[in-house]
Design a protein around this motif. Structure first.
Motif, PDB file in Angstrom:
ATOM      1  N   SER A  58      11.770 -10.458  22.695  1.00  0.00           N
ATOM      2  CA  SER A  58      11.028 -11.725  22.608  1.00  0.00           C
ATOM      3  C   SER A  58      11.650 -12.643  21.559  1.00  0.00           C
ATOM      4  O   SER A  58      11.630 -13.874  21.713  1.00  0.00           O
ATOM      5  CB  SER A  58       9.556 -11.461  22.281  1.00  0.00           C
ATOM      6  OG  SER A  58       8.995 -10.672  23.297  1.00  0.00           O
ATOM      7  N   HIS A  94      10.336  -4.633  22.877  1.00  0.00           N
ATOM      8  CA  HIS A  94      10.015  -5.931  23.474  1.00  0.00           C
ATOM      9  C   HIS A  94       9.888  -7.028  22.412  1.00  0.00           C
ATOM     10  O   HIS A  94      10.131  -8.202  22.713  1.00  0.00           O
ATOM     11  CB  HIS A  94       8.737  -5.851  24.318  1.00  0.00           C
ATOM     12  CG  HIS A  94       8.573  -7.031  25.222  1.00  0.00           C
ATOM     13  ND1 HIS A  94       9.552  -7.436  26.109  1.00  0.00           N
ATOM     14  CD2 HIS A  94       7.584  -7.944  25.360  1.00  0.00           C
ATOM     15  CE1 HIS A  94       9.156  -8.521  26.749  1.00  0.00           C
ATOM     16  NE2 HIS A  94       7.968  -8.857  26.300  1.00  0.00           N
ATOM     17  N   GLU A 140       3.780 -14.180  31.996  1.00  0.00           N
ATOM     18  CA  GLU A 140       5.090 -14.692  31.563  1.00  0.00           C
ATOM     19  C   GLU A 140       6.080 -14.690  32.740  1.00  0.00           C
ATOM     20  O   GLU A 140       6.831 -15.652  32.921  1.00  0.00           O
ATOM     21  CB  GLU A 140       5.629 -13.846  30.394  1.00  0.00           C
ATOM     22  CG  GLU A 140       4.870 -14.097  29.103  1.00  0.00           C
ATOM     23  CD  GLU A 140       5.240 -13.151  27.965  1.00  0.00           C
ATOM     24  OE1 GLU A 140       5.022 -13.501  26.815  1.00  0.00           O
ATOM     25  OE2 GLU A 140       5.726 -12.024  28.235  1.00  0.00           O
ATOM     26  N   GLU A 151      10.653  -9.615  30.913  1.00  0.00           N
ATOM     27  CA  GLU A 151       9.177  -9.630  31.022  1.00  0.00           C
ATOM     28  C   GLU A 151       8.721  -8.687  32.131  1.00  0.00           C
ATOM     29  O   GLU A 151       7.746  -7.955  31.982  1.00  0.00           O
ATOM     30  CB  GLU A 151       8.648 -11.048  31.322  1.00  0.00           C
ATOM     31  CG  GLU A 151       9.107 -12.159  30.403  1.00  0.00           C
ATOM     32  CD  GLU A 151       8.742 -11.984  28.940  1.00  0.00           C
ATOM     33  OE1 GLU A 151       8.157 -10.954  28.563  1.00  0.00           O
ATOM     34  OE2 GLU A 151       9.074 -12.885  28.163  1.00  0.00           O
TER      35      GLU A 151
HETATM   36 FE   LIG Z   1       6.897 -10.688  27.002  1.00  0.00          FE
END
Ligand SMILES: [Fe+2]
Length: 183
Positions: free
Chosen positions: A54, A50, A116, A148
């Motif tokens: 991101s 992640h 998010e 997300e």
């Molecule tokens: Fe995130």
């Protein structure tokens, strides 16, 4: 929409994109800390995954902002984390084992990822409503929102396994210590 309406909508949208970018900037920093601190290999691996996503999100948002003639921010937003009454927080800090802290941090991760999702969902809906040039942002924003959501889902799905791994140590710490407060 008239030209002035488009200009104002444009400025407002740049502001929202920058707020999302500030959230991603803070998220990247937190993910780096979480990767360092987690004791669970599968959580570490997923957090690393992640983190990469991101960093892509940061680039996509920077691109969208630049395309609209805005300046991408390097600021970091305070993440949407729960706060507690002072006495409860003091008691938590005093009594929480390392494993309980890890679970609490994982709970916070899930809150952040879901927050998010909400943020990107609202932006996508506004783009759909505004139409025109704003429709171009829907693709990148949807990609980010899906990442997300997948991260939030991963944490939810794997939380029983994480708990099962951490629980024995939490229980042995409870058994070894005198009760810190009466129930
Ligand atoms: Fe995130």
């Amino acid at each position: 929409m008239s030209k002035s309406t488009i200009d104002i909508t444009n400025q407002k949208f740049i502001l929202e994109l920058n707020a999302a970018l500030a959230m991603e900037n803070a998220g990247v920093e937190r993910l780096q800390t979480r990767i360092e601190e987690t004791s669970l290999p599968e959580a570490k691996q997923r957090l690393e995954h992640h983190l990469e996503e991101s960093q892509q999100h940061q680039q996509l948002l920077q691109q969208l902002i630049s395309n609209m003639n805005g300046n991408p921010t390097s600021e970091k937003l305070g993440l949407p984390l729960p706060s507690y009454p002072q006495d409860m927080k003091a008691m938590m800090d005093k009594t929480m084992t390392k494993q309980e802290y890890e679970l609490k941090r994982s709970e916070e991760d899930m809150i952040i990822e879901n927050a998010e999702v909400c943020c990107y969902l609202m932006m996508i809906q506004k783009c759909q409503m505004a139409g025109g040039i704003f429709l171009d942002a829907i693709g990148p924003l949807s990609k980010i929102m899906n990442d997300e959501q997948e991260q939030a889902d991963w944490i939810k799905t794997h939380s029983p396994g994480m708990l099962a791994q951490l629980w024995p140590k939490i229980q042995s710490a409870v058994a070894a210590s005198a009760p810190p407060f009466s129930l």
